[in-house]
Design a protein around this motif. Sequence first.
Motif, PDB file in Angstrom:
ATOM      1  N   LYS A  77       0.848  -1.196   0.000  1.00 36.32           N
ATOM      2  CA  LYS A  77       0.000   0.000   0.000  1.00 36.32           C
ATOM      3  C   LYS A  77       0.879   1.240   0.000  1.00 36.32           C
ATOM      4  N   PRO A  78       0.547   2.240  -0.824  1.00 34.13           N
ATOM      5  CA  PRO A  78       1.414   3.414  -0.896  1.00 34.13           C
ATOM      6  C   PRO A  78       1.490   4.150   0.431  1.00 34.13           C
ATOM      7  N   SER A  79       2.698   4.543   0.791  1.00 32.38           N
ATOM      8  CA  SER A  79       2.891   5.402   1.937  1.00 32.38           C
ATOM      9  C   SER A  79       2.543   6.826   1.519  1.00 32.38           C
ATOM     10  N   LEU A  80       2.678   7.762   2.439  1.00 30.83           N
ATOM     11  CA  LEU A  80       2.517   9.170   2.099  1.00 30.83           C
ATOM     12  C   LEU A  80       3.765   9.636   1.342  1.00 30.83           C
ATOM     13  N   PRO A  81       3.614  10.593   0.407  1.00 32.27           N
ATOM     14  CA  PRO A  81       4.758  11.006  -0.424  1.00 32.27           C
ATOM     15  C   PRO A  81       5.651  12.060   0.229  1.00 32.27           C
ATOM     16  N   PHE A  82       5.744  11.992   1.545  1.00 38.53           N
ATOM     17  CA  PHE A  82       6.649  12.887   2.260  1.00 38.53           C
ATOM     18  C   PHE A  82       7.223  12.148   3.460  1.00 38.53           C
ATOM     19  N   VAL A  83       8.401  12.611   3.894  1.00 38.02           N
ATOM     20  CA  VAL A  83       9.097  11.994   5.018  1.00 38.02           C
ATOM     21  C   VAL A  83       9.728  13.108   5.853  1.00 38.02           C
ATOM     22  N   PHE A  84       9.405  13.145   7.137  1.00 39.46           N
ATOM     23  CA  PHE A  84      10.013  14.124   8.029  1.00 39.46           C
ATOM     24  C   PHE A  84      11.203  13.513   8.760  1.00 39.46           C
ATOM     25  N   HIS A  85      12.263  14.298   8.875  1.00 40.40           N
ATOM     26  CA  HIS A  85      13.386  13.981   9.746  1.00 40.40           C
ATOM     27  C   HIS A  85      13.274  14.949  10.927  1.00 40.40           C
ATOM     28  N   ILE A  86      12.847  14.426  12.059  1.00 36.81           N
ATOM     29  CA  ILE A  86      12.427  15.258  13.190  1.00 36.81           C
ATOM     30  C   ILE A  86      13.533  15.332  14.239  1.00 36.81           C
ATOM     31  N   PRO A  87      13.837  16.533  14.730  1.00 34.06           N
ATOM     32  CA  PRO A  87      14.931  16.697  15.690  1.00 34.06           C
ATOM     33  C   PRO A  87      14.497  16.425  17.127  1.00 34.06           C
ATOM     34  N   LEU A  88      15.474  16.149  17.976  1.00 32.70           N
ATOM     35  CA  LEU A  88      15.251  16.104  19.415  1.00 32.70           C
ATOM     36  C   LEU A  88      15.461  17.507  19.979  1.00 32.70           C
ATOM     37  N   VAL A  89      14.762  17.808  21.061  1.00 26.35           N
ATOM     38  CA  VAL A  89      14.909  19.111  21.713  1.00 26.35           C
ATOM     39  C   VAL A  89      16.225  19.129  22.493  1.00 26.35           C
ATOM     40  N   PRO A  90      17.023  20.185  22.370  1.00 24.79           N
ATOM     41  CA  PRO A  90      18.294  20.254  23.115  1.00 24.79           C
ATOM     42  C   PRO A  90      18.063  20.272  24.628  1.00 24.79           C
ATOM     43  N   ASP A  91      19.106  19.942  25.363  1.00 24.64           N
ATOM     44  CA  ASP A  91      19.031  19.968  26.823  1.00 24.64           C
ATOM     45  C   ASP A  91      18.731  21.378  27.328  1.00 24.64           C
ATOM     46  N   LEU A  92      18.076  21.449  28.489  1.00 17.57           N
ATOM     47  CA  LEU A  92      17.789  22.728  29.136  1.00 17.57           C
ATOM     48  C   LEU A  92      19.078  23.367  29.648  1.00 17.57           C
ATOM     49  N   PRO A  93      19.150  24.712  29.673  1.00 21.98           N
ATOM     50  CA  PRO A  93      18.172  25.647  29.107  1.00 21.98           C
ATOM     51  C   PRO A  93      18.334  25.714  27.589  1.00 21.98           C
ATOM     52  N   ASN A  94      17.226  25.798  26.857  1.00 24.21           N
ATOM     53  CA  ASN A  94      17.312  25.760  25.398  1.00 24.21           C
ATOM     54  C   ASN A  94      16.609  26.923  24.699  1.00 24.21           C
ATOM     55  N   LYS A  95      16.043  27.849  25.469  1.00 23.59           N
ATOM     56  CA  LYS A  95      15.421  29.019  24.843  1.00 23.59           C
ATOM     57  C   LYS A  95      16.451  29.752  23.985  1.00 23.59           C
ATOM     58  N   GLY A  96      16.041  30.086  22.756  1.00 26.46           N
ATOM     59  CA  GLY A  96      16.932  30.792  21.836  1.00 26.46           C
ATOM     60  C   GLY A  96      17.762  29.883  20.956  1.00 26.46           C
ATOM     61  N   MET A  97      17.824  28.588  21.290  1.00 28.50           N
ATOM     62  CA  MET A  97      18.571  27.650  20.463  1.00 28.50           C
ATOM     63  C   MET A  97      17.803  27.349  19.175  1.00 28.50           C
ATOM     64  N   THR A  98      18.533  26.897  18.159  1.00 30.41           N
ATOM     65  CA  THR A  98      17.897  26.516  16.909  1.00 30.41           C
ATOM     66  C   THR A  98      17.962  25.005  16.716  1.00 30.41           C
ATOM     67  N   VAL A  99      16.967  24.475  16.050  1.00 24.69           N
ATOM     68  CA  VAL A  99      16.936  23.065  15.666  1.00 24.69           C
ATOM     69  C   VAL A  99      16.597  22.996  14.186  1.00 24.69           C
ATOM     70  N   GLU A 100      16.950  21.882  13.578  1.00 23.67           N
ATOM     71  CA  GLU A 100      16.690  21.694  12.146  1.00 23.67           C
ATOM     72  C   GLU A 100      15.769  20.503  11.931  1.00 23.67           C
ATOM     73  N   MET A 101      14.689  20.748  11.219  1.00 26.01           N
ATOM     74  CA  MET A 101      13.771  19.695  10.806  1.00 26.01           C
ATOM     75  C   MET A 101      13.807  19.616   9.285  1.00 26.01           C
ATOM     76  N   ALA A 102      13.916  18.418   8.757  1.00 23.04           N
ATOM     77  CA  ALA A 102      13.930  18.251   7.301  1.00 23.04           C
ATOM     78  C   ALA A 102      12.659  17.548   6.849  1.00 23.04           C
ATOM     79  N   VAL A 103      12.247  17.851   5.635  1.00 24.49           N
ATOM     80  CA  VAL A 103      11.149  17.119   5.021  1.00 24.49           C
ATOM     81  C   VAL A 103      11.564  16.751   3.595  1.00 24.49           C
TER      82      VAL A 103
END
Length: 302
Positions: A77-103
Amino acid sequence: MALTFTKIVITLRLQRDIRGRYAFFNLKNVFESVFRQNINCCQTSCYGCRSGEECCYPGIFSQSLSADPLALKRYQKPSLPFVFHIPLVPDLPNKGMTVEMAVVLIGSAAEYYQHFIHCVSSVYSGFAALVKAESEDYMGNRYLIMGELGEMHHDRLFLFSAEELQNNCQHISGMIEVTFVTPVILFRQGHAMREMSFSTFIRALFRRVSSLAYYYGGVEMNYDFKWLAEQSYHVETIESELAWTEWKVATPGARLSGIMGRTAFSGDMDIFYPFLLLGQYFNIGKGASFGRGRYLMHGICR
């Protein structure tokens, strides 16, 4: 192999301290409804909708089966035609940090990359802000396609082809090291497998890649899969640090479970090379579209 796809890397900045390490993995619960909102769809079902071919929703979410009875037997059965590469949240404190999510957007889904960027921004607007979105090429070079103010650079979108991917990436030798960075679930007789051989791994890739190629690339892959499956039994596991893992996500009672860790295989890898490369983009197993079953091969471009 004429299968094409694109990879978009979305950078997000955390607006406050986030405690849940797996907060970004709640995407699956809301993404479809947010996508409808983004394309100004007020329907809860496509049945009776008059938008027809003008609407991109059915092509991305319907997972329509082929009318060809032979194809139904040949491909899962066909999957969805997209795939996310999802990041983990950095350790605290993490306000202001950047993360990268790919699709990764496969086949015609690549045309709608703007919707995916906007949807990701909307889903996480409560605690993260979009910084930029970039298109990545074979070697990991990136090209800005959306800036922080929403300015677009459509001419910078890079489109992969499965054939050129092989030509542009380092070839593998008789041994590969694979690290599963998010939980992978493969089933045998209705039960989640707690261990993984190379044959189990590669046959899952055969099914996934061939189905995506057929349904979203219009390509019937010219491989003798029966013979390839037989050859896969000759590849040995020479080292394994795989283990069953459970991640407790923010949704009450929800868990992300599966096999994670590092393993090494030895054998004739040349014949499996196309699938191993594509799998780094497409993930494997249950929930692959929303971040599960992601793996990396050491020393190979991705």
